[in-house]
Design a protein around this motif. Structure first.
Motif, PDB file in Angstrom:
ATOM      1  N   TYR A  14      35.536  33.364  62.394  1.00  0.00           N
ATOM      2  CA  TYR A  14      36.305  32.591  61.420  1.00  0.00           C
ATOM      3  C   TYR A  14      36.250  33.216  60.031  1.00  0.00           C
ATOM      4  N   SER A  15      35.086  33.748  59.657  1.00  0.00           N
ATOM      5  CA  SER A  15      34.917  34.327  58.317  1.00  0.00           C
ATOM      6  C   SER A  15      35.330  35.794  58.253  1.00  0.00           C
ATOM      7  N   GLY A  16      35.659  36.396  59.405  1.00  0.00           N
ATOM      8  CA  GLY A  16      36.073  37.795  59.406  1.00  0.00           C
ATOM      9  C   GLY A  16      34.931  38.764  59.207  1.00  0.00           C
ATOM     10  N   ILE A  30      43.286  32.193  63.554  1.00  0.00           N
ATOM     11  CA  ILE A  30      43.577  31.149  62.568  1.00  0.00           C
ATOM     12  C   ILE A  30      43.561  31.702  61.154  1.00  0.00           C
ATOM     13  N   ASN A  31      42.627  32.613  60.878  1.00  0.00           N
ATOM     14  CA  ASN A  31      42.514  33.173  59.530  1.00  0.00           C
ATOM     15  C   ASN A  31      43.125  34.562  59.407  1.00  0.00           C
ATOM     16  N   HIS A  91      42.448  37.444  60.966  1.00  0.00           N
ATOM     17  CA  HIS A  91      41.521  38.583  60.987  1.00  0.00           C
ATOM     18  C   HIS A  91      41.879  39.500  62.161  1.00  0.00           C
ATOM     19  N   CYS A 137      49.113  28.377  61.950  1.00  0.00           N
ATOM     20  CA  CYS A 137      48.473  28.600  60.644  1.00  0.00           C
ATOM     21  C   CYS A 137      49.212  29.639  59.807  1.00  0.00           C
ATOM     22  N   LYS A 171      50.068  32.889  60.114  1.00  0.00           N
ATOM     23  CA  LYS A 171      49.466  34.204  59.913  1.00  0.00           C
ATOM     24  C   LYS A 171      50.429  35.282  60.417  1.00  0.00           C
ATOM     25  N   GLY A 227      44.724  25.957  54.735  1.00  0.00           N
ATOM     26  CA  GLY A 227      43.589  26.288  55.585  1.00  0.00           C
ATOM     27  C   GLY A 227      43.469  25.304  56.745  1.00  0.00           C
ATOM     28  N   TRP A 228      42.850  25.781  57.829  1.00  0.00           N
ATOM     29  CA  TRP A 228      42.709  24.938  59.013  1.00  0.00           C
ATOM     30  C   TRP A 228      41.266  24.954  59.450  1.00  0.00           C
ATOM     31  N   ARG A 238      38.624  23.818  58.047  1.00  0.00           N
ATOM     32  CA  ARG A 238      37.664  24.088  56.979  1.00  0.00           C
ATOM     33  C   ARG A 238      36.675  22.940  56.882  1.00  0.00           C
TER      34      ARG A 238
END
Length: 691
Positions: free
Chosen positions: A332-334, A366-367, A369, A401, A403, A687-688, A690
């Motif tokens: 999630y944080s890459g 989702i983010n 990455h 999301c 992206k 954001g999703w 979070r």
């Protein structure tokens, strides 16, 4: 409870009790709470001590973050449930003792901060001075020892401690001791002195039985060790642990252990030392089940991460209360380094799913990455088949999301081809979801890929194009642009439906309610059409250049033979009659038939678009005729007219996307306009998931 008198006319009621007070006489209750400490604090300023007579209290209830904002309601409910105990509690509070405190003088406060030894030696030279120093406090109830310890003034600490040893365990309004302050600010010499000179038999009500100075907690449940670690003072933490190893097992009010805080702060040396300590029951989790490994990944402390994986490999599979393991946090944080370390130890964790069925590849998508997704697919190729609880693959969630980079990557990856037209639990393909959420740019990206099947229908029997036309109005502009993108790609539509509703029989609105919803819109369009008729009518008799005055050609237009004048007349005529027809159609829309309303709104918008465009052309032609003798001015007018004419068309074409033909120059125009409007109306995704 104690009543602290700051001045003859002002008394501060200071509550330090496990029971919250209720002021029955106040219309609004104000509570200053700490949702995790299990203690309630309230500071109430009153002028009359007799107000205590109307004050009652209730036992504390279980309390969590979901109750924030409901304090008054919770306390009232507890009060009703414990009526039998209220009188006893009120009686105990009425026995409150009034204590007068003395605020520290500015000179003495400054002396404690700068280390003015002589000043303190003079004051502490007699018994009266000693008693005075022992009683002095700041507005936050900090003693002189607190102040000196906070600023690391060891000589002052020694002097004060020598004459007032009881201050060592005195707490302020937040229950901090001088040791807490010294640990927080990293004053190692002060820490050593206080530890070595602490007398366990000092009479004080602040130290519980069997509890020493090192183990005293403040209002947040933090010991001095917690404070030292939280502020990055490794040496101080090591000294405290040398004195009492059991401190490593203490948790604060949010269940954070020293080990967790050290990992979160990236204090590698301290983490390594804690792992070597012979304490089997050392707490490693915090609230919501997060481990030290979760914390190290969230803060991206690579060295700490390596130590934890090497020495506590079992943490790799530990999950929090949401079912997320360390690899979920890394994806999630890459955090690509964490992904590599974790998969090298156990590749099976790539299949871990949380309570929502989200796997690491979902969270990476989702983010956006892309590098994380590539690494997961390289080490665990079958992770592309993972679905969440809604049967959505990684491409589905990336589209939801918004992206765009992830969507482009997945379309370009041959091994992910099967994801392109996969349907979720509602039968929606990625194209459906992009359309449903109004992500017009992603719709444009998808429809350009020939592998995307735009004919697929979801469980409601709708194609993506129909969904764009009949969906909700939450993303109205974006959905219109999505319809333009789908139309320009020749996406199919099975049957004609009303553009303002999906199916009349499926809606909760009857015909009358539907007409009411569109009445204002119709009235506005009628007004616009009427204004255009008025303007064009006036322009038809107020010609540029005027009329001839010669007898032979009397009343003819002076500029009749010029081609630009012909453009003026033709465009003005088109504008006038288009607006007249549109007005008549809108009048028919008031008859109440939904099919007629649908037809009238569709085509009146087209006619008004034509009328406004022709009105712009009429104005440009008229101005050009008047200034044509000045070539430079005529050129400027022409250039400006073409630019704004394009803008007018760009704004109207998307509104008419559902009824424009799908081939020829209109398709090219709509595609070109789409790219411009996507740039103009682009929105950043929210954001999703979070925390």
């Amino acid at each position: 409870m104690a009543i602290i008198s700051l001045a003859p006319s002002r008394k501060l009621y200071y509550w330090n009790s496990p029971y919250p007070p209720i002021d029955q006489s106040a219309s609004a209750r104000q509570f200053s709470h700490n949702s995790t400490s299990k203690y309630w604090w309230s500071t109430i300023i009153k002028k009359d001590a007799e107000a205590l007579a109307s004050t009652s209290a209730v036992p504390p209830q279980s309390y969590n973050d979901a109750d924030i904002g409901r304090e008054g309601e919770i306390v009232e409910e507890a009060h009703r449930n414990f009526n039998n105990d209220t009188e006893q509690l009120v009686s105990s509070y009425r026995e409150a003792e009034e204590i007068t405190i003395t605020l520290i003088e500015p000179e003495l406060y400054k002396g404690a901060t700068v280390g003015d030894v002589k000043l303190f030696e003079d004051i502490l030279s007699d018994q009266e001075g000693i008693e005075r120093v022992c009683k002095l406090v700041t507005p936050q109830l900090n003693t002189v020892l607190h102040v000196a310890a906070s600023f690391g003034q060891l000589k002052i600490v020694k002097l004060v401690h020598k004459h007032c040893p009881s201050l060592c365990v005195k707490t302020n309004s937040k229950r901090d001791t001088a040791l807490h302050y010294a640990a927080r600010d990293g004053h190692l010499s002060v820490i050593r002195f206080l530890i070595e000179n602490f007398k366990g038999d000092i009479e004080t009500g602040n130290v519980q039985v069997g509890e020493g100075l090192l183990r005293m907690k403040n209002v947040d449940g933090n010991t001095a060790l917690h404070e030292a670690i939280r502020h990055g003072h490794v040496k101080v933490a090591q000294v405290l642990l040398e004195k009492d190893e059991e401190l490593a097992t203490f948790v604060n009010n949010v269940d954070e252990s020293p080990f967790y805080l050290a990992a979160e702060a990236g204090l590698t040396e301290l983490v390594s030392g804690l792992l070597k300590m012979p304490i089997d029951h050392m707490v490693q989790e915090k609230q919501e089940g997060k481990t030290a490994l979760h914390a190290a990944i969230v803060e991206k402390h690579t060295d700490t991460l390596k130590i934890l994986i090497d020495q506590k490999s079992k943490l790799i599979k530990s999950r929090d209360n949401n079912g997320r393991s360390a690899i979920h946090y890394a994806a999630y944080s890459g955090y690509s380094q964490a992904i590599s370390f974790l998969l090298e130890n156990d590749v099976s964790i790539a299949h871990h799913k949380d309570k929502d069925g989200m796997s690491p590849i979902h969270l990476a998508s989702i983010n956006g990455h892309v590098n994380i997704t590539q690494d997961l697919l390289k080490r665990c190729p079958d992770s592309r088949e993972l679905l969440n609880q809604r049967s959505q693959n990684a491409l589905h969630v990336a589209i939801e999301c918004r992206k765009e980079n992830m969507v482009s990557f997945m379309l370009e990856a041959p091994e992910l081809e099967k994801l392109i037209n996969e349907r979720d639990v509602d039968g929606n393909t990625p194209l459906h979801l992009a359309t449903k959420h109004g992500h017009a740019m992603i719709v444009s990206i998808l429809v350009r890929d020939k592998r995307v099947d735009a004919t697929v229908r979801n469980n409601e029997g709708e194609t993506a194009y129909e969904l764009a036309l009949h969906g909700t109005s939450q993303f109205s502009v974006q959905k219109i642009l999505s319809a333009v993108a789908l139309k320009s790609a020749n996406t199919p539509r099975s049957q004609r439906r009303l553009f303002f509703q999906k199916n009349v029989q499926d809606t909760a609105l009857d015909d009358k309610a539907t007409m009411e919803n569109f009445r204002d819109r119709i009235s506005t369009l009628v007004l616009v059409a009427t204004l255009i008729v008025t303007i064009t009518f006036a322009a038809g008799f107020t010609l540029p250049g005027g009329h001839n005055s010669d007898d032979a050609d009397k009343d003819e237009a002076t500029l009749l033979l010029k081609s630009t004048f012909h453009i003026f007349v033709i465009s003005n005529t088109i504008a006038m009659y288009s607006s007249i027809v549109a007005a008549i159609m809108l009048i028919w829309a008031h008859l109440g038939d939904l099919n007629l309303l649908d037809f009238a709104l569709r085509w009146s918008m087209v006619l008004l678009a034509i009328a406004l465009t022709m009105l712009a052309v009429t104005f440009a032609a008229g101005v050009y005729l008047v200034v044509s003798k000045f070539a430079w001015l005529a050129s400027v007018v022409s250039a400006m007219s073409f630019i704004f004419l394009f803008c007018i068309l760009a704004l109207f074409i998307p509104l008419q996307a559902p009824i424009f033909p799908r081939r020829g120059w209109m398709r090219f125009m709509s595609t070109f306009t789409l790219n411009f409007l996507l740039f103009a109306t682009g929105l950043e995704p929210r954001g999703w998931l979070r925390d």
